[in-house]
Design an enzyme around this catalytic site. Structure first.
Site, PDB file in Angstrom:
ATOM      1  CG  ASP A 250      31.886  19.785 -34.923  1.00  0.00           C
ATOM      2  OD1 ASP A 250      32.282  18.815 -35.496  1.00  0.00           O
ATOM      3  OD2 ASP A 250      31.262  19.946 -33.953  1.00  0.00           O
TER       4      ASP A 250
ATOM      5  CG  ASP B 229      36.052  16.212 -27.481  1.00  0.00           C
ATOM      6  OD1 ASP B 229      36.249  16.796 -28.421  1.00  0.00           O
ATOM      7  OD2 ASP B 229      35.345  15.459 -27.201  1.00  0.00           O
TER       8      ASP B 229
END
Length: 1109
Positions: free
Chosen positions: A703, A401
């Site tokens: 993102d 992550d």
């Protein structure tokens, strides 16, 4: 970014409503508030333990003998008891009993620790409300319907529907770090009819209807029924989950709806499934080989016995006549089982229990390692399982992550764009990007207005201590004068006494504005409010509906009229306020894609968009800022329309929301913010080392592409020199196929060096669960790094599963810090969790947990290397030493015409695996270091030599297998030659069978012990001492055993004592050791020299690689 809602007297907080789904649920529960339910499972006990004191023995034994190997040894033990065994049944009973006992003690100890942890949680003292009175009870006694009071700073003990909270606003603030890893403040709401109630005046007869418990942390629907009122819908903003912690609220009271193992925390803590080490498959293959060898030796020996007995009938003269029917079923089984009991020692009975002990003890070293202990909190690393220690040395693909794992999830304001001009913050001062010699005047109109918007448009809360200070000053004697000042300011735009009134105001708030502690539901919001504070616009807190700001030396109050909340659909939030002059403003912030569309056409849109791209290219997170002055008559008209709507139904609430959204039109864009998500310490060095170690790293993030690329580049996940291939924005299978074909052709070019693949969630949706997945896997595994953006949590898990199940079957690892990473962590072969000060759900669900991403470097490159190398040595040595013993038994059968006579006394066979050889091997398996830690960290390429279970490959197995046969022949035939004269001592007495067996066993033990010592790469005092002491204990035991007439198998009285006095026996020791181990010593020297040469070349290559990066 999530923005928590605000609710208070006179303030409307609008979000897109969700229909009450509890009525649609297949099964629901009716809970009466204040009436505790009783019955089975209606308690708050947490049980992670497996056994009870009464059922431990039968349950544990049944579990142990479900394992095929244990059941096999049990059958062998039964056979040894039933038939006329050539060796004492004790040789099978004792090792099996010891193995079962050790495993039972280990599992019992682990279960005792679970009982201890359960009792600590279940016996915690909590407060409940019983008939209006606060009582203290044990946590385990809470049941559905119980009213529970939780004080500030305490954990919520069960899933509670919030009914009361301190203060008149009906709000309760919590953190959910134990659930989803987020330490940010979140706000919950008391149902409107109960706002202001306390424990002693809660209405009687309230009922709550809830569905059956589910594990989803973000889903809750229910219905609240208050006598005399219409039922109210309940949602996630009304429930306090077990494990959350109350903050900024003195107390809160809720009704327990889910308790014990039905809470969402408990449901999410249940492990998804058992994980198994890849080395278990190798061990099982070895066992199958030896089982086949055992069957071959049994049948071959039986056939040879029948043939030899037929060819040599003269033996009947002194052995007596053969059986009348040697081929009778009973006689056949007697012979076959006798050979089984002689040869089954080639399968090491204690291997599994030794591996279990090695893993169990080895797991403690992770917690003891000081380099894996957090410097700030002192928290050690944790191994939640000991079954995967050696798997740490096998990782080929690491999935990580980004936010909170590679970054700190600590947002820092870095820059902003105001009307097309970029400003950067340095040392708490704002500088024009074109002029760094002098800080700008932050009280310029545009800059001041920009930061005023940041200080007003948010859901950030002031800490309870600071809020108390402000409230205390408002309640002082000057507060009435202050409110009169504000009232007059709202009535008149011009006031001649502004200076005097501001002086009065400043005296009241003096001291409140210094070092205000903010707490917010989003770290982005908190960073922006703190940035406004540093630039002269300080948010002091709220009093009722009023927001208080201090701007330079003046203090202003804004009346908050409306909050239009952030949602994932809207991607923006807005706040409507009235200033001191009576003007009504709408301030908005959010993603540029959402804000630009509601702004008036302006030159600043294009300029701000360019500035946002500049920020994104630096890896910064951006938000667009806009505003609008709302005419009073327009606002009053919208408000009048809203008053006419009935807000009790979901449809009416949607209309209310739409009316307020009408105000979000024709906004003026003023600029944008840029916030940095700080990198974790040592991330760049760690990723570079993992890359050199041959570990392919995938970063999986939600993102946007530009931000993810720049963060990945700043942390050395990808290099500026890498050639990048994109699978971004693909909307159909044809486009995907074309892009994959381009990637494949590029990879086939001989000139390519390091390449990076960048994929987004939209493109992955056309890959996962489609025929294109196989092509994607084949291509992606050839890239040095892969970056996946805009992914959902389920996509992360599917990507891990896709790679894990690919044709090459790579060993995968996943690391994350939040609840959204749990599925990915549990899907991978090895899961790592990052936890913080209050603990994380990801850390509990992971196999290993620590506080910083950089710690994975030592965990994999050092501990993983050691664990795997130690296990490989342990497995090879166990099969080797038992093969030496079994080969001697087999060769003796050849010399004895397969008479099923054992050459070894049963006591030797009993203790060979139990004590004489197991302890030194176990100690070596937890202390050996093939290379020191510093060398492994400096030479990450050494990790490459461990992939695909290389140290457990058949080439190493054959080498140990050949060594076992070589040592067997040296030991047996050198001893055989010595015993041929039958006299080996000065007393001129003949030696017998048991003397021969004693010499063979002595030599076997001596050679295998020295072989283990020679195999060690790291000689610790405890290992050397254990090796020497094990052999000396054997000498002492055998001397004592030979001093008394025990008559276990045969007459061993005096045999070993005579051997110790024999010079020939001493010479034989020296001769066999030299002849056996000289080849092994030469191989070790050659291996060490090659290893040293390899390290030197690695150092040279490392320098080249570092320069290239």
């Amino acid at each position: 970014m999530r923005h928590g809602g605000l609710q208070g007297s006179g303030i409307n907080c609008i979000s897109v409503p969700q229909s009450n789904k509890v009525s649609a649920a297949s099964q629901t529960r009716q809970i009466e508030v204040g009436v505790a339910e009783e019955g089975k499972r209606k308690h708050n006990k947490i049980k992670t333990s497996k056994y009870t004191l009464l059922m431990f023995l039968p349950k544990n034994l049944s579990e142990q003998f479900r394992r095929v190997v244990n059941f096999y040894f049990l059958i062998v033990t039964v056979i040894a008891i039933v038939i006329d065994s050539p060796v004492s049944p004790f040789t099978s009973i004792a090792p099996l009993s010891f193995m079962v006992l050790v495993t039972a003690v280990k599992q019992g100890y682990e279960d005792w620790l679970r009982h201890k942890a359960d009792n600590k949680v279940n016996n915690q003292i909590v407060e409940i409300v019983h008939k209006g009175v606060i009582k203290q009870v044990k946590n385990s006694s809470i049941s559905p319907g119980t009213l529970v009071r939780v004080k500030r700073g305490r954990e919520v003990p069960a899933d509670l529907v919030l009914l009361c909270a301190e203060g008149a606003k009906g709000k309760c603030y919590i953190t959910t770090a134990n659930l989803d890893g987020e330490t940010n403040l979140k706000s919950l709401r008391v149902p409107p009819p109960l706002v202001g109630y306390t424990a002693d005046i809660i209405p009687q007869g309230i009922r709550i209807e809830v569905p059956e418990p589910v594990a989803d942390l973000y889903t809750f629907y229910g219905r609240l029924e208050i006598p005399g009122m219409e039922s109210l819908a309940l949602s996630t903003e009304n429930i306090m989950l077990r494990g959350s912690r109350v903050k900024n609220t003195e107390w809160a009271i809720g009704c327990a709806v889910y308790t014990g193992e039905e809470t969402k925390l408990a449901l999410n803590s249940k492990y998804a499934g058992n994980k198994f080490s890849s080395s278990e498959t190798v061990v099982n293959n070895y066992l199958m080989f030896f089982i086949y060898l055992l069957i071959l030796e049994m049948t071959g020996s039986y056939v040879a016995k029948m043939i030899l007995e037929h060819w040599h009938p003269q033996h009947e003269l002194y052995l007596g006549p053969w059986e009348k029917d040697p081929f009778h079923v009973k006689n056949i089984f007697q012979d076959l089982f006798s050979f089984l009991l002689l040869y089954y020692y080639i399968i090491p009975m204690s291997l599994y229990v030794t591996i279990e002990l090695y893993k169990f003890i080895g797991a403690f070293f992770i917690g003891w390692d000081q380099d894996l202990r957090c410097d700030e909190t002192g928290r050690p690393a944790i191994a939640n399982t000991s079954d995967l220690n050696e798997e740490l040395g096998q990782v080929e693909v690491l999935f990580s992550d980004k936010t909170g794992t590679l970054t700190k999830n600590l947002m820092v304001f870095k820059a902003c764009s105001i009307k097309g001009q970029i400003y950067e913050e340095r040392d708490s001062k704002l500088y024009d990007l074109e002029r760094f010699d002098e800080a700008v005047d932050i009280f310029q109109t545009d800059i001041k207005f920009f930061f005023t918007i940041l200080a007003l448009c948010h859901s950030v809360q002031v800490s309870s201590e600071d809020q108390k200070k402000l409230s205390a000053r408002f309640s002082a004697s000057e507060s009435l004068q202050l409110m009169n000042i504000f009232r007059r300011k709202k009535q008149s735009k011009a006031n001649e006494n502004d200076t005097e009134e501001n002086g009065t105001w400043n005296r009241i708030v003096d001291g409140t504005a210094s070092k205000v502690d903010y707490q917010g539901s989003s770290p982005d919001e908190k960073a922006l409010v703190e940035a406004a504070d540093r630039n002269g616009v300080t948010f002091l807190g709220e009093e009722g509906n009023n927001l208080i700001l201090k701007i330079d030396d003046n203090t202003e109050m804004y009346e908050r009229l409306q909050v239009i909340e952030f949602t994932s659909e809207r991607k923006r939030m807005s706040v409507i306020v009235k200033d001191k002059n009576g003007k009504i403003w709408l301030f908005c912030k959010g993603a540029e894609s959402s804000v630009f569309t509601i702004c008036k056409d302006s030159i600043y849109i294009e300029e701000t968009d360019k500035d946002i791209n500049v920020f994104a290219n630096k890896g910064l997170r951006t938000l667009a800022i806009a505003y609008r002055e709302i005419p009073v008559d327009e606002y009053e008209r919208i408000s009048e329309l809203i008053k006419r709507l009935d807000g009790s139904s979901p449809e009416a609430l949607k209309q209310v929301t739409q009316q307020y959204r009408v105000l979000e039109q024709e906004l003026t864009l003023i600029g944008a913010t840029a916030v940095e998500d700080c990198l974790q310490d040592g991330v760049a060095d760690t990723l570079a080392s993992l890359r050199r170690a041959g570990i392919q790293t995938w970063v999986l993030t939600g993102d946007k592409v530009e931000t993810a690329i720049n963060v990945s580049q700043s942390c050395s996940h990808i290099s500026e020199n890498d050639k990048r291939m994109y699978l971004v924005g693909i909307q159909n299978e044809e486009a995907l196929e074309a892009h994959l074909d381009i990637c494949k052709r590029t990879l086939d070019e001989p000139s390519y060096r390091d390449m990076t693949l960048i994929v987004d969630g939209m493109s992955m949706s056309h890959v996962l669960d489609t025929p294109a997945a196989e092509v994607f896997v084949d291509i992606s595994m050839k890239f040095h790094a892969v970056l996946c953006c805009r992914l959902s949590p389920i996509q992360k898990a599917k990507i891990v599963k896709l790679i894990k199940n690919s044709p090459t079957r790579p060993i995968t690892a996943a690391i994350g810090d939040g609840a959204n990473d749990i599925s990915m962590i549990q899907e991978a072969h090895v899961g790592f969790g990052i936890y913080g000060k209050e603990g994380y759900q990801a850390a509990r669900s992971a196999d290993f947990a620590f506080t910083k991403f950089s710690m994975i470097k030592k965990v994999l490159l050092v501990l993983g290397h050691w664990y795997y190398q130690r296990l490989a040595t342990l497995i090879h040595f166990f099969f080797y030493k038992n093969l030496v013993l079994g080969n001697i038994m087999f060769i003796f059968q050849i010399n004895s015409m397969f008479s099923t006579q054992s050459i070894f006394d049963s006591m030797y066979l009993t203790f060979y695996n139990l004590f004489f050889t197991s302890v030194p091997c176990l100690i070596l398996s937890v202390t050996d270091q093939r290379w020191p830690a510093s060398l492994l960290l400096q030479n990450p390429t050494l990790y490459r030599g461990l992939k695909k279970n290389s140290l457990l490959g058949w080439q190493y197995f054959v080498a140990w297998f050949v060594a076992a046969f070589y040592h067997t022949f040296i030991i047996y035939y050198f001893t055989f030659v010595l015993f041929e004269p039958s006299v080996i001592n000065m007393d001129a007495k003949n030696t017998d069978l048991w003397s021969f067996g004693a010499v063979l066993f002595h030599m076997t033990l001596l050679v295998v012990s020295l072989k283990l010592w020679l195999q060690a790469g790291y000689h610790t005092l405890i290992f050397v001492a254990s090796t020497v002491l094990s052999f000396l204990i054997y000498v002492a035991f055998n001397s004592l055993y030979a001093s008394y007439d025990f008559q276990v198998d045969g007459d061993v009285l005096g045999t070993y004592i005579r051997l110790l006095h024999s010079p020939t026996f001493g010479f034989l020791n020296l001769l066999i050791v030299v002849a056996s181990l000289c080849p092994d010593y030469c191989v070790r020297l050659i291996s060490d020299r090659r290893g040293a040469k390899h390290i030197r070349s690695d150092n040279h290559e490392a320098g080249i690689f570092t320069t290239r990066l």
